[in-house]
Scaffold this motif. Structure first.
Motif, PDB file in Angstrom:
ATOM      1  N   PHE A 210       3.149  -0.673 -18.702  1.00  0.00           N
ATOM      2  CA  PHE A 210       2.608  -1.629 -19.679  1.00  0.00           C
ATOM      3  C   PHE A 210       3.115  -3.036 -19.367  1.00  0.00           C
ATOM      4  CE2 PHE A 210       1.597   1.191 -23.639  1.00  0.00           C
ATOM      5  CZ  PHE A 210       0.882   2.059 -22.839  1.00  0.00           C
TER       6      PHE A 210
ATOM      7  N   VAL B  87      -2.145 -14.410 -18.135  1.00  0.00           N
ATOM      8  CA  VAL B  87      -3.321 -13.986 -18.892  1.00  0.00           C
ATOM      9  C   VAL B  87      -4.514 -14.409 -18.044  1.00  0.00           C
ATOM     10  CG1 VAL B  87      -4.684 -14.308 -20.980  1.00  0.00           C
ATOM     11  CG2 VAL B  87      -2.185 -14.227 -21.123  1.00  0.00           C
TER      12      VAL B  87
ATOM     13  N   LEU C  49      -2.522  -9.524 -27.361  1.00  0.00           N
ATOM     14  CA  LEU C  49      -1.471  -8.496 -27.444  1.00  0.00           C
ATOM     15  C   LEU C  49      -1.699  -7.570 -28.629  1.00  0.00           C
ATOM     16  CD1 LEU C  49       1.585 -10.734 -26.454  1.00  0.00           C
ATOM     17  CD2 LEU C  49       0.579  -8.929 -25.051  1.00  0.00           C
TER      18      LEU C  49
ATOM     19  N   ARG D 252      -6.048  -3.026 -21.382  1.00  0.00           N
ATOM     20  CA  ARG D 252      -5.291  -1.829 -21.014  1.00  0.00           C
ATOM     21  C   ARG D 252      -5.762  -0.674 -21.876  1.00  0.00           C
ATOM     22  NH1 ARG D 252       0.098  -2.788 -22.951  1.00  0.00           N
ATOM     23  NH2 ARG D 252      -0.489  -1.589 -24.781  1.00  0.00           N
TER      24      ARG D 252
ATOM     25  N   GLN E 174       4.764 -13.451 -21.959  1.00  0.00           N
ATOM     26  CA  GLN E 174       4.773 -12.094 -21.415  1.00  0.00           C
ATOM     27  C   GLN E 174       4.274 -12.065 -19.974  1.00  0.00           C
ATOM     28  OE1 GLN E 174       6.206  -9.962 -23.513  1.00  0.00           O
ATOM     29  NE2 GLN E 174       6.225 -11.775 -24.839  1.00  0.00           N
TER      30      GLN E 174
ATOM     31  N   TRP F 209       1.593  -4.548 -16.065  1.00  0.00           N
ATOM     32  CA  TRP F 209       0.200  -5.018 -16.139  1.00  0.00           C
ATOM     33  C   TRP F 209       0.051  -6.182 -17.096  1.00  0.00           C
ATOM     34  CZ3 TRP F 209      -1.608  -3.922 -11.860  1.00  0.00           C
ATOM     35  CH2 TRP F 209      -1.373  -2.687 -11.238  1.00  0.00           C
ATOM     36  N   GLU F 210       0.944  -6.252 -18.088  1.00  0.00           N
ATOM     37  CA  GLU F 210       0.994  -7.455 -18.927  1.00  0.00           C
ATOM     38  C   GLU F 210       1.391  -8.657 -18.089  1.00  0.00           C
ATOM     39  OE1 GLU F 210       2.076  -5.643 -23.278  1.00  0.00           O
ATOM     40  OE2 GLU F 210       3.485  -7.108 -22.437  1.00  0.00           O
TER      41      GLU F 210
ATOM     42  N   LYS G 285      -3.840  -4.060 -30.266  1.00  0.00           N
ATOM     43  CA  LYS G 285      -4.461  -2.832 -29.775  1.00  0.00           C
ATOM     44  C   LYS G 285      -5.111  -2.066 -30.908  1.00  0.00           C
ATOM     45  CE  LYS G 285       0.071  -0.592 -29.701  1.00  0.00           C
ATOM     46  NZ  LYS G 285       1.165  -0.110 -28.837  1.00  0.00           N
TER      47      LYS G 285
ATOM     48  N   ARG H  96      -4.938  -8.021 -23.565  1.00  0.00           N
ATOM     49  CA  ARG H  96      -3.817  -8.798 -23.027  1.00  0.00           C
ATOM     50  C   ARG H  96      -3.690 -10.142 -23.720  1.00  0.00           C
ATOM     51  NH1 ARG H  96      -0.378 -11.409 -22.538  1.00  0.00           N
ATOM     52  NH2 ARG H  96       0.891 -12.082 -20.748  1.00  0.00           N
TER      53      ARG H  96
END
Lengths: 492, 492
Positions: free
Chosen positions: B350, B293, B382, B361, B290, B353-354, B384, B379
């Motif tokens: 999203f 990191v 991944l 986030r 993605q 910023w990933e 939440k 991040r």
């Protein structure tokens, strides 16, 4: 320590050169025109960097890094800029050494490793940065670009002087891109003001803000803003410049953006920089015949403490007392050094720290321990007094603030008494030679007159001050009409 | 925002190159082999610099600055060092351009401005620094010299990759001088440990400390200490080196001191450095398909807050709530960005910023306002969760510490499961090709064997680990006796 420093009145230039070396700021290297910045000098530069960097970030700028080398074809794209710097370019032509067949143990340039295109060691980075900006800007949404770089640059100089004029120097260069002319001009002015505030509030160096004449303008700029300082020998020193580049570099590197209506326009640019030259300005503004005088904001060591003792027992007792003072001063963010070297006498230490410009010296002897006192000496005034230890840390902390202010005011008084209005060329020459400083005179606005005056007097127009008022007059040299005074001076 | 990032399993190398560019870390410039470090990448480098600089000063080092150029005769004084770098030197031969008479508006190298002696653009600064130290050291009282320099260096490379291998790169180079062999060795080991602690505690990159073999040693060193990291594709990366230089440079530049008995001795030296290569290590240790990191210690933005809204009223209400959170987070020294751009949808934000690796986030919508909650996403995992706003700032601040630790542990687990002991050359090749990572094997100690293994497998000896134990064995390649395992790997 014996200082043996040439005095300013004997030979100002020699005094400067000796002081820079003896105070451990910098020295010449084995490389023609390049200096070594020694740890004590570099520590002062780091303080300048930290404060400038804070100010740049506060005004929305980010740091980045661009290549050291500029291919010749890229370098020459903006013709005026290229022409302005062509004569001082270090040029890389090869990329490999090989063993010299005729000299065992020696190397030679490998003729088979010639670059297809020569690389210029950046004298300034507009070319490489604007060639990069082309890829970063498509739409008005990508603007402004507000970028700064801390870097080394090289301008080949035949006659060099430590900090003031060296082949390689350290600097920062801001390069910004904007959607409108007005915004770019605003940015140039903003950064000139950042520099002026920095010089005055942080370095205690008063400066005059102004515009350069066309002759003195940065090669490739439409307008150059500057801050001009005055040294103790009556010569001016350009302490920082901020350029409004118009669309010159955008056109040379084809940097366009789609405005809100979708129409393609060229971007407007600025660039601005200050360099290790500021170290020279610092030395020449404040220092005296005893050595450096550092404003507390820039002093790597703000307070030095020297013990006065005969026996080890005395030293131990002093050290215990000093430990408390050091802890209390550090709590107030004062940087302190306890010079407890046993290899040197107090007199030697006093002279050494005077030479190195430490703003405040504290001496403590057995008598002080008995009386609960410290002897506190100011470097700038070379005065001292005995103070009770109660509240001494606050006293010293306040004193540092006072010294910072006093240094600025002293330099300001000198500067203000060295701006002289003249109304004839005779007067111009007399003032320039007898008194020095800035000569405020009417000038007819032509480069020809500027050049003739320079040839005759060595004085150049340092700037057209931003606060100069409209005033009908005649040029001191040609008698032609003039509406404004400008500032002339001999300069570094 | 559409990421379109090649995945690691598809093509690790392509993934890396794309990620560095798409995450705005760096890009190739118009100058062969030189990169532009973009503001987001440079902000990460600044965090590395600040922490390293703090550690250097804490261990008694001071910064200074030495010239970019090294005259050829000075460069070749230490023969091994000169020989080691001769093939990658950029060489300045001229100091002026002039107008090309055949091509209006173009410049050419002025043949009349040829330097008497060629200047090498420093590939490393031992030569120029030791030629300077000669003037700084007379007596044992002048030692040790503990000096560091932040600088750019140039090593001409034919095949370059952003951060990992570039013609110009940024680094720091420490250069110290000592009175005794033991003290210099202690310094080299100390700085290796400083680097190891920095890599592990600050960058969350586990490293193995070790010694280089003679083949891999720094040209001109007696011993090279290193820290070796392991990337996600099973290739090793040398993350920092610290060299014990013996008296090699002191002899080449005649740097002697009078010891306490007044006898003249050569000085002992060390040098040590890390570079912008660490940016490559950072990307390849932690990042995923993605995007980046970032360990919280290195993240320019630690927390990004994205509002989810349909109406302006909703946005206003969210902004008011967010203002409180931002203020509370900043009190805890957490860096926060509120992404309230109206030009982009939350999904785009999203993804952006990933891609840029922001560790945490926070999303807030009208429902959250009703319920007094925030959605908090990590991040690294991944994942939440929805959290009550009470105590959210402490939760996030603690979470950042947790993420930093988790990233290190994840990388450590990967590394530890990729150090494989082998006892035959067949096994060696199988592990190297099928699994990758470090191969721990017996080696007969000869450069010849080392080279043959490299030719056959592309693996080099990364280091002889400092913690490796005595163990009787036979070289996997020659069957000759060996008393210690060493670590082989393919490497960047």
């Amino acid at each position: 320590m014996s200082k043996n420093l040439t005095t300013r009145s004997e030979d100002y230039s020699k005094w400067y050169n000796e002081l820079v070396v003896k105070a451990d700021l910098a020295e010449n290297s084995g490389v023609r025109g390049c200096m070594v910045i020694k740890p004590y000098g570099y520590a002062i530069w780091e303080k300048m960097q930290a404060e400038l960097d804070r100010k740049f970030k506060e005004t929305g700028h980010e740091n980045a890094y661009f290549p050291l080398f500029v291919p010749k074809s890229m370098f020459e794209a903006e013709e005026k800029n290229a022409e302005g710097f062509a004569k001082e370019c270090a040029i890389v032509t090869h990329y490999r050494l090989k063993n010299d067949p005729d000299k065992p143990g020696k190397l030679m340039v490998d003729p088979n490793a010639k670059l297809e295109e020569e690389l210029i060691v950046r004298p300034t980075s507009e070319a490489i940065i604007w060639s990069t900006y082309k890829g970063w800007v498509q739409s008005y949404r990508d603007l402004p670009l507000l970028i700064n770089q801390w870097a080394n640059v090289v301008r080949w100089e035949m006659r060099t002087r430590l900090f003031l004029r060296t082949a390689e120097f350290l600097w920062q260069e801001g390069h910004t891109a904007h959607a409108t002319r007005a915004e770019a001009i605003e940015e140039s002015e903003k950064m000139m003001n950042v520099y002026a505030d920095f010089a005055q509030d942080f370095m205690a160096i008063p400066v005059i803000k102004g515009l350069k004449t066309e002759t003195e303008r940065f090669a490739g700029a439409e307008e150059t803003y500057c801050i001009e300082a005055l040294m103790q020998d009556g010569k001016a020193l350009q302490a920082g410049t901020s350029h409004f580049l118009g669309q010159n570099f955008a056109k040379a590197f084809d940097v366009k953006f789609a405005n809100a209506e979708g129409k393609q326009e060229y971007v407007w640019g600025t660039s601005w920089g200050v360099s290790t030259r500021l170290m020279g300005a610092l030395v020449m503004t404040h220092s005296d015949d005893q050595g450096l005088v550092l404003p507390p904001n820039l002093a790597p060591i703000q307070v030095v403490i020297v013990p006065i003792y005969k026996t080890d027992e005395q030293l131990d007792a002093i050290t215990a007392e000093v430990a408390v003072l050091i802890a209390n001063l550090r709590k107030l963010n004062v940087s302190v050094k306890y010079d407890n070297r046993t290899t040197q006498k107090p007199g030697f230490k006093f002279a050494e720290w005077e030479l190195k410009g430490v703003p405040v010296r504290v001496a403590v002897g057995p008598k002080d321990l008995e009386n609960g006192t410290f002897e506190v000496a100011r470097r700038d005034t070379l005065t001292k007094e005995v103070k009770s230890k109660d509240g001494i840390e606050t006293y010293i902390s306040d004193l540092l603030v006072q010294i910072q202010a006093d240094l600025f005011n002293k330099a300001l008084t000198y500067r203000d008494t060295h701006v002289t209005e003249v109304n004839s060329f005779e007067e111009f020459k007399t003032v320039l030679n007898d008194k020095g400083g800035f000569v405020s005179a009417h000038w007819d606005g032509t480069a020809a007159t500027e050049e003739k005056i320079k040839d005759l007097t060595k004085a150049t127009i340092r700037c057209i001050p931003l606060d100069s008022v409209e005033e009908a007059g005649v040029c001191v040299f040609t008698g032609n009409p003039s509406s404004k005074r400008v500032l002339f001076a001999k300069a570094y």
